[in-house]
Motif scaffolding. Sequence first.
Motif, short mmCIF file in Angstrom:
data_model
loop_
_atom_site.label_atom_id
_atom_site.label_comp_id
_atom_site.label_asym_id
_atom_site.label_seq_id
_atom_site.Cartn_x
_atom_site.Cartn_y
_atom_site.Cartn_z
N UNK A 281 0.83 -1.20 0.00
CA UNK A 281 0.00 0.00 0.00
C UNK A 281 0.87 1.25 0.00
N UNK A 282 2.01 1.15 0.67
CA UNK A 282 2.93 2.29 0.68
C UNK A 282 3.37 2.62 -0.75
N UNK B 262 1.67 2.10 -3.40
CA UNK B 262 0.57 2.78 -4.10
C UNK B 262 0.57 4.26 -3.72
N UNK B 263 0.72 4.51 -2.42
CA UNK B 263 0.68 5.89 -1.93
C UNK B 263 1.80 6.72 -2.56
N UNK C 275 -3.28 13.56 -3.55
CA UNK C 275 -2.34 12.55 -3.09
C UNK C 275 -2.47 12.27 -1.61
N UNK D 209 -5.31 10.07 -0.81
CA UNK D 209 -4.99 8.71 -1.21
C UNK D 209 -4.13 8.02 -0.15
N UNK D 210 -3.09 8.75 0.29
CA UNK D 210 -2.20 8.16 1.32
C UNK D 210 -2.96 7.79 2.57
N UNK E 208 -5.03 4.66 2.11
CA UNK E 208 -4.24 3.43 2.08
C UNK E 208 -3.69 3.10 3.46
N UNK E 209 -3.35 4.15 4.21
CA UNK E 209 -2.88 3.93 5.57
C UNK E 209 -3.95 3.18 6.37
N UNK F 128 -3.86 -0.34 5.56
CA UNK F 128 -2.70 -0.99 6.19
C UNK F 128 -2.94 -1.24 7.67
#
Lengths: 247, 247, 247, 247, 247, 247, 247, 247
Positions: G10-11, G13-14, H3, H6-7, H10-11, H14
């Motif tokens: 996922x990192x 992707x980010x 961005x 998005x991060x 995704x975090x 995770x």
Amino acid sequence: MDKKALQELLQQVANGKTSAEVAAASLEKQSFTDIGFANVDLARQKRNGYPEVIYGEGKTAEQIVEIAKVLQQQTAPILATRVSPEKFGAVKIALPEAIYYKEARCTVIGTALPQTKSYIAIVTAGTSDVPVAEEAAITAETFGNQVERVYDVGVAGIQRLFARLDVIRGAKVVIVIAGMEGALASVVGGLINKPLIAVPTSIGYGTNFGGLTALMTMLNSCASGITVVNVDNGFGAAYSASMINHL
Amino acid sequence: MDKKALQELLQQVANGKTSAEVAAASLEKQSFTDIGFANVDLARQKRNGYPEVIYGEGKTAEQIVEIAKVLQQQTAPILATRVSPEKFGAVKIALPEAIYYKEARCTVIGTALPQTKSYIAIVTAGTSDVPVAEEAAITAETFGNQVERVYDVGVAGIQRLFARLDVIRGAKVVIVIAGMEGALASVVGGLINKPLIAVPTSIGYGTNFGGLTALMTMLNSCASGITVVNVDNGFGAAYSASMINHL
Amino acid sequence: MDKKALQELLQQVANGKTSAEVAAASLEKQSFTDIGFANVDLARQKRNGYPEVIYGEGKTAEQIVEIAKVLQQQTAPILATRVSPEKFGAVKIALPEAIYYKEARCTVIGTALPQTKSYIAIVTAGTSDVPVAEEAAITAETFGNQVERVYDVGVAGIQRLFARLDVIRGAKVVIVIAGMEGALASVVGGLINKPLIAVPTSIGYGTNFGGLTALMTMLNSCASGITVVNVDNGFGAAYSASMINHL
Amino acid sequence: MDKKALQELLQQVANGKTSAEVAAASLEKQSFTDIGFANVDLARQKRNGYPEVIYGEGKTAEQIVEIAKVLQQQTAPILATRVSPEKFGAVKIALPEAIYYKEARCTVIGTALPQTKSYIAIVTAGTSDVPVAEEAAITAETFGNQVERVYDVGVAGIQRLFARLDVIRGAKVVIVIAGMEGALASVVGGLINKPLIAVPTSIGYGTNFGGLTALMTMLNSCASGITVVNVDNGFGAAYSASMINHL
Amino acid sequence: MDKKALQELLQQVANGKTSAEVAAASLEKQSFTDIGFANVDLARQKRNGYPEVIYGEGKTAEQIVEIAKVLQQQTAPILATRVSPEKFGAVKIALPEAIYYKEARCTVIGTALPQTKSYIAIVTAGTSDVPVAEEAAITAETFGNQVERVYDVGVAGIQRLFARLDVIRGAKVVIVIAGMEGALASVVGGLINKPLIAVPTSIGYGTNFGGLTALMTMLNSCASGITVVNVDNGFGAAYSASMINHL
Amino acid sequence: MDKKALQELLQQVANGKTSAEVAAASLEKQSFTDIGFANVDLARQKRNGYPEVIYGEGKTAEQIVEIAKVLQQQTAPILATRVSPEKFGAVKIALPEAIYYKEARCTVIGTALPQTKSYIAIVTAGTSDVPVAEEAAITAETFGNQVERVYDVGVAGIQRLFARLDVIRGAKVVIVIAGMEGALASVVGGLINKPLIAVPTSIGYGTNFGGLTALMTMLNSCASGITVVNVDNGFGAAYSASMINHL
Amino acid sequence: MDKKALQELLQQVANGKTSAEVAAASLEKQSFTDIGFANVDLARQKRNGYPEVIYGEGKTAEQIVEIAKVLQQQTAPILATRVSPEKFGAVKIALPEAIYYKEARCTVIGTALPQTKSYIAIVTAGTSDVPVAEEAAITAETFGNQVERVYDVGVAGIQRLFARLDVIRGAKVVIVIAGMEGALASVVGGLINKPLIAVPTSIGYGTNFGGLTALMTMLNSCASGITVVNVDNGFGAAYSASMINHL
Amino acid sequence: MDKKALQELLQQVANGKTSAEVAAASLEKQSFTDIGFANVDLARQKRNGYPEVIYGEGKTAEQIVEIAKVLQQQTAPILATRVSPEKFGAVKIALPEAIYYKEARCTVIGTALPQTKSYIAIVTAGTSDVPVAEEAAITAETFGNQVERVYDVGVAGIQRLFARLDVIRGAKVVIVIAGMEGALASVVGGLINKPLIAVPTSIGYGTNFGGLTALMTMLNSCASGITVVNVDNGFGAAYSASMINHL
């Protein structure tokens, strides 16, 4: 039939004066009303769980009104499907409380039943399938179901489906409505763990044969858990879905 | 052809002056009337038991009148089926004694034949099947049959059928008329011991294919004693039923 | 069910202890015998005029024998159709009185009913239609009808038909059996004044579609008084014809 | 293309400057006229014996006129089929010599070819088949054939056929036109020793499927010597019959 | 029937002792021989130009032999189609003069009729169509026609067709035999000025539906002058072609 | 044909001694070899880009060998499809260099053409579709294409498809092969930007009608960019795909 | 995939190093096992509520065993349908705990799930429908449903149905299985207030078209609350019924 | 989605706070715009190479305008097919830059893409096929393809085809459009070495079944390299052809 009349009748059977068959017929005659052009089925709700629904196609506005009036004495709400705007105009005069759902082409007389907590998801492949979907939605809502509409999520742009997947998965039963090649039923069927009722629509061109192609697609689906109703039969799908949703 | 002409003709055959074939043709020419656009069959009643019936669809009012006039010289009553109200208007002017049966779309000229004591039961599944049923009923009555109508007793409310079963069982021959899936024919067939003629109708939607589904249902019935006629062919069913009822 | 049990049951209905429905079901349970793989219908003869006929296709010889034994306690003769020679061999051991009609592929157990004076004419277009005709003939004879066979008189050599026309016209009811294009039914229908039951056969090649072409021909016949049964269904035609012949 | 141009072209082929294929294409371009919306085939008469016939359906009156004018430079008479009365009105203004045959829905421009001594018999089952028969008759007459019309002799009254059998047998080729079940083709086919072209018509109801039932009947005929054309294709039957009649 | 018997019979008609109908039937009985399982048509040649042809499929070798023996008394040569090699073996023992054409699956008993000068061209699209073509060829030759075979010239390699076009154009009548999509008939039809009989074959796979696709292609051909027979019916095409070739 | 012969021939045309048509036919005769039962097309590769492929079904091993030998003189490799293991056994003896691909039922004689850099992705819905996929794969590889196989990724478990989507998207052209309801074609079509050729297979049961249902699904797809070939026609899909991949 | 790997992915992707799509594909690859000829779907149970069922037709015993072994690592019991006795013999050797249900043609590996209190009623019209019914019953029982079998209660002897009506009405969901004309579904549908799943069977003759007639009957039912699955698809009906019964 | 968002998303995945599935759905929601009656697919061009095309049939002018306005924000030109002149009138008012192609029934908003050097040949059998051809042509031109029109070159006058063969052979991909029997596709397919996309049209009469006959002809073509689209689907053929032409 009061109790005494019943006892008398049965006594006659016991004595051999009346055959069991004739007695049964006699009992059955109580269960409908002959209004000349139709035998309105008064036992339908008891037998099937829902009162008789008036199929408006091929009936005059007068006939719809007459049947509705007989049914009103026993049940509410009353649903009539496949009612054209013209017919509704005439019905409205005789039955001012009647409400019309234009896209669904349905008329409802009386308040809808209280809604379930669980809901039925109604999913369509395209915008052209919406009239069939609305016939299903109004039927379901009239019969006391909460409904979630998920429209225009066909496989040509499959990301639209995935974006609404949580709503679909949350339903107790799912209705998928699609014309053309009808592939949406298989795709949804492969992604959920609830009963799925597929409705082929007559939307399409070339060799879709008035919905037959979508029907065959749905019957031959490689995904399990899919059952199918007739082409454009939004009412029928909602009727079954409502039975399931009320279990 | 008078007797002398006949003798002469046959003599020629015996002498070899005329072939047997030509002589036969000569005889046959007596049995119909050529009115330009049609050869009206004058021997039909002798050969088939009933005079020629005028199939009104695709014929003009003038043609119906002309054929009726030829037939009138030989027989009565005259029946014309599939006559629209507009055509009947024009027929009525030329033949004021003509009577119109609106629901059946039939015209009758002349008094119906005397009624039989035994009767034909005409049974329909729904109210939409009634026009076909009335075509059958008027045909049967015109041909001298007593008729009992048992309408709107389809299997969705099967108690309505049981309530009328005694009337159906009392008939000498039964006509069952149903559209949609046509299941009524099988159910009635399993309950009676008389010949049953099934008429599929084009009533339905989705995949009923203009009556083909009901037709196939009736041909494949698990009950015995059922024969079938073409879709919406109330006339044909009544014609056969009348033959049976007059035995 | 003896009379006392019946009275008791009905009393319970009258008292409201048993519903009318449950009582009816209780009565109905008397009318068939559950032999595990089948519910043999003991009321068929009373209801339909003829005892249950055993459809041999898809049944083992053992199943045929078991059903026949149940039926034997109530009725005679017993007819089994679509019985292969191999199956008959096994049936014969258990039921030595069984007789086999090879061309008809039928087995009869017990003496045929006494013959009517009036007869059924069974007419075929070709020699290939004879097996279907014989199924019809044996069925009719078992059910007590006199039968006249008029075989191989198809329209390709129409003089053969005219030569036998008197026999056909003398019948009380006529069965016409034809494959290929099935035109014989229309021609015979135009020449007689008795009910005609048409049987399409699967004989043909190219686009006869297993009898569908002949079926459609017969349903669309321009002659009146024709009703139709399923492809190759000689039994069904004879069953209806027998009902008519016994009127 | 004059001789010199031809020689030059071929010289190029011989030299390898032009491929044989390109040369052939160059030659072929002489054989039709490109009028924008159509390539009028000028070599049709040489190749097929008859000039191009204009199929009027789906063409505007203007298009019919333009094509006719190109054809007029090379041939006469010119035939246009499937022309509605409205279109003919517009055609008539541009081409005053055009004649209209209403029942046949055909237009002819120019004098019909001289008639053959032998004739084509055109036989119909009913009066409803006459428009197709007249399309065949006008086509045949325009192409120089004597025609005998034998109308309304279907098998429901078969004596009408026998009365005209001598006329049918005298033809060099016979066209039989029938709707409903189409049985007439088989019956006539069994009685004559000349080529028979069968034309199914879309006349009928119930399961005649727009003529498909009659088509299948005719293709599966038990009589030999029958070939078939498409539903309602009177023109096509006459075209083939004319070829045969002129042999 | 000798002359005296004929006179007597007719006298009875004239006197009213016998009806004209019965007399006709009596005459007709002379025209066929009843051999139990079949009525062999002895008047076929007089009526249709050719003697009855034995269709071997569904008949036993014994039946073929018996029918052939009846026909032999009146005509020669005798043709039997659809005869398997096994059946022929048995026929050969009883009728040693019988000859077998393996690819055509035909048996001929007796010398073929003298050949015409004009010829029938038999054209196939592929090698798989050859069995049907040979059935046509043997039929045509037995009936006295000269035949030219033009095999394997389908449109996938259209130059093969052009290379043989002169042979095709020289024929008096052309038979085109093709399976798969059947396009060859249209292409040949556009290039010749003679009657063309198209035979669809059941060769193909996927959606050719046992020849139905090729049949529909041929019926809908954009080229004129094409008539069609049933799928795989090489015999029927040759029968019609022979009639035309002998005009 | 050497140059001199060509010049001579054309001179004759220029002189009018030979018609242009006859000259063309003469040229065309060079382009195939008549080996009795077949006209082997030697110009196919020049005209169509690929040599004639031998369709093994309905041909004997001997015929396959003979055609292969003619083709070998002009081209390599030679591909034969629909070859059973038994036939291959016999082919192998005559042509020892022949290789057999069992699952594809294909035989290849000679080395495959050099592979393209771009590749064809061949995608199947289930494992039962693999034989059709392998026919496509072997055809494509023989014709010089790199192939990527993506098998068993049907929509019942759509995550399998997404996991391989990069491989599919990387192709220059994609073949999707599916039976049952054939929905995979629509789903893939909605996810890629390359030409997609869909192949319905006859895998399924109930109403899949030998692949017709999947065929109709694919033709009616709501996704764009999809073209379709006949049921089970892996070869045809690969042939078109190879043409596209070599552009 | 352990948590760390997930975070890393996922990192990426980010950071834009990996596209969201590729990451998703990567995740999806965990959800099935590629065993060469098949991608066994390990997420099916999570997604659809039931593990993948092995459709035995067209798979070898070896393939069935291999797939079963992969599934065994994750779930129990495992169901394989359409397994012939021969195949089961081979499966049994590799998986001795496998049990075979002969009439249903099903194999079960592992203990059935615990039964529900509510039950599914499985109703058949005839004894020939029992194999389809047993496929449904074994499927339902394996998936943890109580089942009540009500066999051979078709409408030809409708009293048998009424006698068992209480059992049918007591079910939570009803499966009706019928061939021939399939009328039983409509009759039962009119008598109950629970969801009804209809299964047409291919049992019948003449024009039942392998179950298509029963299928169309069921889709066009005049009773509401009926949904339909493909011909002979007992498994599919039970799968949906089980979903409903477990709600 | 920027961005940072998005991060963050995704975090959450995770950390297990958000499931991978929900995250994916969240991402997907960016790719379309919900405008109430439709979900306009904004990712279509990225995914499929071309922006969403508006299928005008069954949409109101208002709906067309609204969708077009959403699409305009992202792409140009915009194509709408199956737009009637009446609808276009209303569209034109809201979008004055819209252009109408009458014969093609297409509307284009914005400048067509720059043309390729290679071209697509669009070939029709007759003039009646031109509307379908023009839909293909306008689609192809809008998508940036050079187009060559070769109209009215059907096989009834095959020399017209040969005269234009060089143009057809020069194309990179060929579209063949034909109604009636559709034979042109096979003939062209046998003469070229480029991919051929066949379009059946509904032009015809009798048994062309709305284009089904031509469709089946094209699917069963004996020539290789042919793929097929749905009846009258000029747009679909051009879409695929454009993909190929741009390779």
